[in-house]
Design a protein around this motif. Structure first.
Motif, PDB file in Angstrom:
ATOM      1  N   GLU A  71       0.826  -1.206   0.000  1.00  0.00           N
ATOM      2  CA  GLU A  71       0.000   0.000   0.000  1.00  0.00           C
ATOM      3  C   GLU A  71       0.861   1.257   0.000  1.00  0.00           C
ATOM      4  O   GLU A  71       0.551   2.245  -0.686  1.00  0.00           O
ATOM      5  N   ASP A  82       2.519   1.709  -3.570  1.00  0.00           N
ATOM      6  CA  ASP A  82       1.543   2.145  -4.571  1.00  0.00           C
ATOM      7  C   ASP A  82       1.190   3.614  -4.383  1.00  0.00           C
ATOM      8  O   ASP A  82       1.156   4.395  -5.353  1.00  0.00           O
ATOM      9  N   ALA A  83       0.916   4.013  -3.141  1.00  0.00           N
ATOM     10  CA  ALA A  83       0.522   5.393  -2.892  1.00  0.00           C
ATOM     11  C   ALA A  83       1.687   6.350  -3.110  1.00  0.00           C
ATOM     12  O   ALA A  83       1.527   7.429  -3.708  1.00  0.00           O
ATOM     13  N   ALA A 139       2.439   6.931  -6.803  1.00  0.00           N
ATOM     14  CA  ALA A 139       1.388   7.738  -7.420  1.00  0.00           C
ATOM     15  C   ALA A 139       1.520   9.205  -7.007  1.00  0.00           C
ATOM     16  O   ALA A 139       1.405  10.116  -7.847  1.00  0.00           O
ATOM     17  N   LEU A 140       1.765   9.463  -5.737  1.00  0.00           N
ATOM     18  CA  LEU A 140       1.928  10.844  -5.285  1.00  0.00           C
ATOM     19  C   LEU A 140       3.130  11.508  -5.947  1.00  0.00           C
ATOM     20  O   LEU A 140       3.069  12.680  -6.347  1.00  0.00           O
ATOM     21  N   GLU A 175      -0.140  12.570  -8.886  1.00  0.00           N
ATOM     22  CA  GLU A 175      -1.550  12.184  -8.864  1.00  0.00           C
ATOM     23  C   GLU A 175      -2.216  12.631  -7.562  1.00  0.00           C
ATOM     24  O   GLU A 175      -1.567  12.831  -6.536  1.00  0.00           O
ATOM     25  N   ARG A 176      -3.549  12.765  -7.624  1.00  0.00           N
ATOM     26  CA  ARG A 176      -4.356  13.067  -6.445  1.00  0.00           C
ATOM     27  C   ARG A 176      -5.039  11.780  -6.010  1.00  0.00           C
ATOM     28  O   ARG A 176      -5.684  11.110  -6.822  1.00  0.00           O
ATOM     29  N   LEU A 177      -4.906  11.436  -4.727  1.00  0.00           N
ATOM     30  CA  LEU A 177      -5.329  10.119  -4.259  1.00  0.00           C
ATOM     31  C   LEU A 177      -6.366  10.190  -3.150  1.00  0.00           C
ATOM     32  O   LEU A 177      -6.270  11.023  -2.236  1.00  0.00           O
ATOM     33  N   THR A 178      -7.320   9.293  -3.237  1.00  0.00           N
ATOM     34  CA  THR A 178      -8.179   8.936  -2.115  1.00  0.00           C
ATOM     35  C   THR A 178      -8.072   7.431  -1.968  1.00  0.00           C
ATOM     36  O   THR A 178      -8.390   6.684  -2.906  1.00  0.00           O
ATOM     37  N   VAL A 179      -7.560   6.978  -0.827  1.00  0.00           N
ATOM     38  CA  VAL A 179      -7.262   5.565  -0.617  1.00  0.00           C
ATOM     39  C   VAL A 179      -7.839   5.132   0.723  1.00  0.00           C
ATOM     40  O   VAL A 179      -7.702   5.839   1.732  1.00  0.00           O
ATOM     41  N   ASP A 202      -8.219  12.704  -0.689  1.00  0.00           N
ATOM     42  CA  ASP A 202      -8.015  13.819  -1.620  1.00  0.00           C
ATOM     43  C   ASP A 202      -6.647  14.468  -1.408  1.00  0.00           C
ATOM     44  O   ASP A 202      -6.514  15.672  -1.228  1.00  0.00           O
ATOM     45  N   ALA A 225      -2.776  15.314  -2.654  1.00  0.00           N
ATOM     46  CA  ALA A 225      -1.836  15.490  -3.770  1.00  0.00           C
ATOM     47  C   ALA A 225      -0.723  16.416  -3.308  1.00  0.00           C
ATOM     48  O   ALA A 225      -0.926  17.271  -2.429  1.00  0.00           O
TER      49      ALA A 225
END
Length: 289
Positions: free
Chosen positions: A117, A120-121, A124-125, A129-133, A142, A144
């Motif tokens: 986890e 992956d996060a 992406a960051l 990217e903007r993430l909601t996990v 939300d 980024a």
């Protein structure tokens, strides 16, 4: 060409880092690796200092234990280093030593799930990217980065077992192996990494470099003593003692086994760390193709 580096071990006081980093930079060393071992020295703080004190050497942290870190903080620190020192930081993440994680109340029930986890996060960051996990361990709402890296920011996984090596192939940009890994272990690690890459459909992605530490000293007594202290004295092929030619031959064995970069790790009682990095850069490097 096989990459070559050296380790600044945290058995040395933090104030020794400046002279070692400058010696590495002046000698033309390619990579200087630092450790975030509990409870010695912080990996990001020492990496930032080493990068600021030098001009060209790449500085790696091997590794940052993910149970100690919120992934957003890891991303912020990694992005800052990459923006301030483009192309020079090398960050590896891993499970951490479970006994140490237990000491600080951070032991994870499923270290592999946590690392997956986090990787992956984080990747992406760092891509902006903007993430909601809503994961088992990683939870972001939300999120980024305001200042993501301008260019590539590879994330390396420092792992050992088959399951974690497959995870590295699937979810990381490279793999870091410990000095307890013999050449045959590098071959096995490459196989597990490639299995993970294949399962994740990453066979057409960027190459996945393997970095391995290699214990090295000019005298055999210190190497034997450290291997014995680590409980791996009976493992064939570990460590090297001797002159530049002997060390270079050991590096070539690891390269032939599949290592892309070999990082020479001095013993914990190395008496001359500045001399060690110069030895790697000036005497061993010319003998390694």
């Amino acid at each position: 060409m096989t990459g070559l580096g050296a380790v600044f071990r945290p058995q040395l006081a933090p104030e020794r880092l400046r002279s070692v980093a400058r010696a590495a930079d002046e000698a033309g060393l390619e990579e200087l690796w630092l450790w975030e071992d509990c409870f010695r020295e912080g990996g990001v703080s020492t990496a930032a200092a080493a990068l600021a004190w030098t001009e060209r050497v790449r500085v790696g942290v091997g590794l940052l234990p993910v149970p100690l870190r919120n992934v957003a903080l890891t991303a912020m620190e990694a992005a800052s280093l990459h923006r301030m020192f483009p192309g020079r930081p090398l960050l590896a993440l891993g499970h951490g030593v479970q006994d140490w994680m237990g000491q600080v109340g951070a032991r994870a029930e499923s270290p592999v799930t946590l690392l997956r986890e986090h990787l992956d996060a984080l990747r992406a960051l760092l891509r902006g990217e903007r993430l909601t996990v809503e994961g088992r361990y990683v939870r972001l709402d939300d999120v980024a980065l305001d200042w993501p890296p301008d260019g590539p920011a590879p994330v390396i996984a420092g792992v050992t077992g088959p399951r974690s090596l497959r995870l590295s192939g699937a979810a990381a940009d490279g793999t870091l192996l410990t000095a307890s890994t013999p050449p045959d272990g590098v071959r096995r690690a490459r196989q597990f990494v490639d299995e993970g890459r294949s399962a994740a459909g990453r066979t057409d992605a960027e190459p996945h470099p393997i970095v391995v530490y290699l214990l090295a000293a000019t005298g055999p007594e210190r190497v034997r003593a450290e291997l014995a202290a680590e409980g791996v004295a009976s493992v064939p092929g570990l460590g090297v003692a001797g002159d530049a030619k002997a060390v270079a031959e050991a590096v070539r064995r690891y390269a032939e086994a599949g290592a892309d970069t070999v990082v020479l790790q001095p013993t914990g009682d190395e008496p001359a760390p500045e001399g060690f990095v110069r030895f790697v850069a000036e005497e061993v490097r010319p003998l390694v193709p």
